[in-house]
Enzyme design. Structure first.
Site, short mmCIF file in Angstrom:
data_model
loop_
_atom_site.label_atom_id
_atom_site.label_comp_id
_atom_site.label_asym_id
_atom_site.label_seq_id
_atom_site.Cartn_x
_atom_site.Cartn_y
_atom_site.Cartn_z
N LYS A 122 41.54 13.67 12.50
CA LYS A 122 42.52 13.18 13.25
C LYS A 122 43.47 12.12 13.11
O LYS A 122 44.63 11.91 13.60
CB LYS A 122 41.72 12.57 14.78
CG LYS A 122 41.03 13.55 15.50
CD LYS A 122 40.66 13.21 16.92
CE LYS A 122 39.83 14.30 17.67
NZ LYS A 122 39.28 13.66 19.02
N LYS A 206 38.94 26.13 13.78
CA LYS A 206 38.45 26.36 15.10
C LYS A 206 39.20 26.22 16.17
O LYS A 206 40.49 25.85 16.18
CB LYS A 206 37.35 25.20 15.18
CG LYS A 206 37.85 23.82 15.75
CD LYS A 206 36.75 23.01 15.87
CE LYS A 206 37.67 21.66 16.36
NZ LYS A 206 36.71 20.48 17.13
N LYS A 209 42.43 22.52 21.34
CA LYS A 209 43.67 22.33 22.27
C LYS A 209 44.89 21.66 21.68
O LYS A 209 45.92 21.36 22.15
CB LYS A 209 43.32 21.35 23.53
CG LYS A 209 42.59 20.23 23.48
CD LYS A 209 41.91 19.68 24.65
CE LYS A 209 40.49 18.87 24.30
NZ LYS A 209 39.74 18.54 25.53
#
Ligand code: AMP
Ligand code: TRP
Length: 344
Positions: A122, A206, A209
Site C-alpha cells: 500500500k 487479486k 477495489k
C-alpha cells in the site's frame, strides 16, 4: 515470529471481522468475507464492524465517509447479516478499539511490523509519505479482535499475516503481564472457495477495489448488463477448460473463473470440471454469467432497498455500538489494571 507457549483460553467462542468503508464492495469481498459472516452468525456470538478508523490510514473525503459506512452496513444486511443475531457497528463509535490499540503499540515490536507485506504494497514507492497509521494498521486490527476476546476471524487470504501478528501480540501481552490465558489466540477462518478471488483481467492479481480497471471486478452494485459485459470480456485462453485440477492450476484465469462458478453454485472446482472439462469458454461463460446474476442480483436489490432507509441503518449502527461497548469496556478496564495505570 516470537514463540510463546500457548495456554488454553477458557472464554467463550466469538466471531469478529470488519471491512473498510473505502469504496464499493466487489465479488471478492462478498465471497471471501460477507458470505462467511452471514453463515457464522448462526454458529457463534458474532461481531461485525465497519473499519472506518482503518479507512482513514489513507485519505478519505470527510463529506463521504459516513455514507460509505452506511453502504458497507447495507451490504452486510443484504448479504444476510441479521442485527438480531450479529452485533453490527462502526469501529470509530467504540472508543475502546483506539484505547487498546495504543497499549498494543507498546507491546508489538518494530521488527514485527517491518515484515507486513500489506504495508509494503500500500505504501509503494512512497513509504516516507505514508501515514504512520498505515504502518501501525495491523496493531489496531489486533485491538479490534482482542478487545472482544474474539476467537474466530473470518477473512480473505490477504489478511493471514495480520492474524499472525494478532496472535503474537496476544501471546506477548499474556506473557509480559503474567496472565497466560487473558487473551485468546484467535483463529483465522480463511478456508473456502471464495478466499482468494482474482482479477477478471489478470489471473495473478487479486480482485481489488483499487484496480483502475472496473472490468477487473464484479461490484455488488453491478446490474445484469454490466455483469454480462464483464464476463464476456474476462480474460481467458484459447484452449477448452481442462479436465484435471493439475491442468487447471497451470491456467490462472481459467482457475479463477472455475473457482468463482464453484463458490456461487456450492461446488468444488473438481465438480465444476467434471461438468465443463473439455468444453470451450463459449459454453462455460454464459453459465458463469447466469450464476453471477443469480448470486449477485438479489444482493444488489437488497442493498438498494436498505440504502433507501438510512435512518434504519443508523439505528442498527447505534444499537450495535452500544452492545459492542458493553463487551469491549470491561476488557479495556482489565487491561488497564494489568498494565498498572493509576485509578484502574
Ligand atoms: P478490503 O476490501 O480489502 O477491506 O477487504 C475486506 C474483506 O474482503 C477482507 O476479509 C478481505 O480479506 C476480503 N477480500 C478482499 N479482496 C478479496 C479477494 N480478491 N478475494 C477474497 N477475499 C477478499
Ligand atoms: N484489515 C481488514 C481488511 O482490509 C479489515 C479489518 C480491520 C479487519 N480490522 C479487522 C478484519 C479485524 C478482521 C478483523 O480487510
Amino acid at each position: 515470529m516470537t514463540d510463546h507457549t500457548p495456554v488454553p483460553y477458557a472464554g467463550p467462542t466469538r466471531v469478529l471481522s470488519g471491512v473498510q468503508p473505502s469504496g464499493a464492495l466487489h465479488l471478492g469481498n462478498y465471497l471471501g468475507a460477507l458470505v462467511k459472516f452471514a453463515r457464522l452468525q448462526h454458529e457463534m456470538d458474532t461481531f461485525i464492524f465497519v473499519a472506518d478508523l482503518h479507512a482513514i490510514t489513507v485519505w478519505q473525503d470527510p463529506a463521504a465517509l459516513a455514507q460509505q459506512t452506511r453502504e458497507i452496513t447495507a451490504a452486510y444486511l443484504a448479504a444476510g447479516l441479521d442485527p438480531a443475531k450479529a452485533t453490527i457497528f462502526p469501529q470509530s463509535a467504540v472508543r475502546e478499539h483506539s484505547e487498546l490499540a495504543w497499549i498494543f503499540q507498546c507491546v508489538a515490536r518494530l521488527g514485527w511490523l517491518d515484515r507486513m507485506t500489506q504495508f509494503k504494497e500500500k505504501s509503494g514507492k512512497h513509504k516516507e509519505r505514508s501515514s504512520v497509521g498505515l504502518y501501525t494498521y495491523p496493531v489496531l486490527q489486533a485491538a479490534d479482535i482482542l478487545v472482544y476476546k474474539a476467537t474466530h476471524v473470518p477473512v480473505g487470504e490477504d489478511q493471514k499475516q495480520h492474524l499472525e501478528l494478532t496472535r503474537d501480540i496476544a501471546g506477548k501481552f499474556n506473557h509480559d503481564y503474567g496472565t497466560p490465558a487473558f487473551f485468546p489466540q484467535p483463529e483465522p477462518l480463511i478456508q473456502g472457495p471464495g478466499a482468494r478471488i482474482m482479477s477478471l483481467r489478470d489471473g495473478s492479481a487479486k480482485m481489488s477495489k483499487s484496480d483502475p480497471s472496473d472490468y477487473s471486478r464484479i461490484n455488488l452494485t453491478d446490474d445484469t448488463d454490466t455483469i454480462s459485459a464483464k464476463v464476456r470480456k474476462a480474460r481467458t485462453d484459447p484452449l477448452p477448460l481442462p479436465e484435471t485440477l493439475e491442468d487447471l492450476a497451470a491456467r490462472p484465469e481459467a482457475d479463477n473463473l472455475v473457482g468463482i462458478f464453484g463458490a456461487l453454485t456450492n461446488q468444488s472446482k473438481a465438480e465444476v470440471l467434471a461438468e465443463f472439462g473439455g468444453k470451450g469458454f463459449g459454453v462455460f461463460k454464459p453459465q458463469l454469467e447466469h450464476a453471477l446474476v443469480m448470486g449477485i442480483g438479489p444482493v444488489r436489490k437488497e442493498l438498494i432497498r436498505y440504502l433507501a432507509d438510512p435512518a434504519e441503518i443508523d439505528r442498527i449502527l447505534r444499537a450495535g455500538a452500544e452492545r459492542a461497548s458493553e463487551v469491549a469496556a470491561p476488557t479495556v478496564a482489565e487491561v488497564k489494571k494489568l498494565v498498572g495505570f493509576w485509578g484502574a
